[in-house]
Design a protein around this motif. Structure first.
Motif, PDB file in Angstrom:
ATOM      1  N   ASP A 132       2.837   3.433  -1.629  1.00 32.07           N
ATOM      2  CA  ASP A 132       3.818   3.258  -0.340  1.00 32.07           C
ATOM      3  C   ASP A 132       4.406   2.046  -0.520  1.00 32.07           C
ATOM      4  OD1 ASP A 132       3.051   5.673   0.690  1.00 32.07           O
ATOM      5  OD2 ASP A 132       1.316   4.781   1.946  1.00 32.07           O
ATOM      6  N   TYR A 136       7.960   3.787  -1.834  1.00 31.48           N
ATOM      7  CA  TYR A 136       8.456   3.967  -0.618  1.00 31.48           C
ATOM      8  C   TYR A 136       8.936   3.053   0.065  1.00 31.48           C
ATOM      9  CZ  TYR A 136       6.353   8.662  -1.800  1.00 31.48           C
ATOM     10  OH  TYR A 136       5.834   9.667  -2.401  1.00 31.48           O
ATOM     11  N   ARG A 137       8.871   1.697  -0.178  1.00 33.61           N
ATOM     12  CA  ARG A 137       9.297   0.661   0.667  1.00 33.61           C
ATOM     13  C   ARG A 137      10.220  -0.262  -0.147  1.00 33.61           C
ATOM     14  NH1 ARG A 137       9.809  -4.337   1.023  1.00 33.61           N
ATOM     15  NH2 ARG A 137      10.110  -5.237   3.098  1.00 33.61           N
TER      16      ARG A 137
END
Length: 174
Positions: A132, A136-137
């Motif tokens: 994450d 994803y960031r």
């Protein structure tokens, strides 16, 4: 442009960057990735004006970014001070009067800032997984920052650039 006008342009640009981060960035987010106009502005200012690059503007804007984006307080300020210094020095050494080098320095610095910001999230126990934090960031936000910087570089080079030297050796067409 005198030094006072250059400072005024930096201050106005900083205010616009913070306003864009607060108003515009959440509205143009793609999934959970938002551009960081503050990071883009600080890096562009350091690359366009390497001689005038100092630690105060990146530190203050980094703290503003931390409060606006919800990042750990001080993390973006630290990263911006470090990477604006490195970007300014890299540009001073690698400048070859092409557009490629400033853009390459910007892209590398923006991606590293976002990746290290993801590392800060992990190290400070934000409760997100490695996937994450980075995939994803950090990576999408870094790519988004790169797009913003690539679009804004011509404007920054025009508005923030120091004046051309005028004197006996300067070209006549200036």
């Amino acid at each position: 442009m005198t030094d006072e006008k250059g400072t005024l342009a930096l201050v106005i640009g900083a205010v616009i960057a913070v306003a864009a981060q607060v108003v515009l960035a959440p509205n143009i987010a793609i999934f959970s990735a938002q551009p960081n106009f503050i990071v883009a502005f600080c890096l562009l200012a350091a690359i366009v004006r390497p001689a005038a690059s100092g630690p105060v503007l990146p530190f203050v804007l980094g703290l503003a970014s931390d409060f606006v984006t919800g990042a750990p307080v001080g993390s973006t300020a630290l990263l911006l001070v470090l990477f604006t210094f490195l970007a300014a020095r890299a540009f001073a050494v690698l400048n070859n009067d092409t557009v490629f080098m400033p853009l390459l320095i910007f892209v590398v610095a923006a991606l590293l800032i976002e990746m290290l910001s993801g590392a800060f999230f992990l190290a400070l126990g934000s409760g997100v997984s490695v996937l994450d934090a980075f995939v994803y960031r950090a990576l999408p936000c870094g790519l988004y920052d790169c797009v913003v910087g690539l679009v804004l570089y011509p404007l920054a080079a025009r508005v923030l650039a120091p004046p051309a030297p005028m004197g006996p050796g300067a070209p006549a067409h200036l």
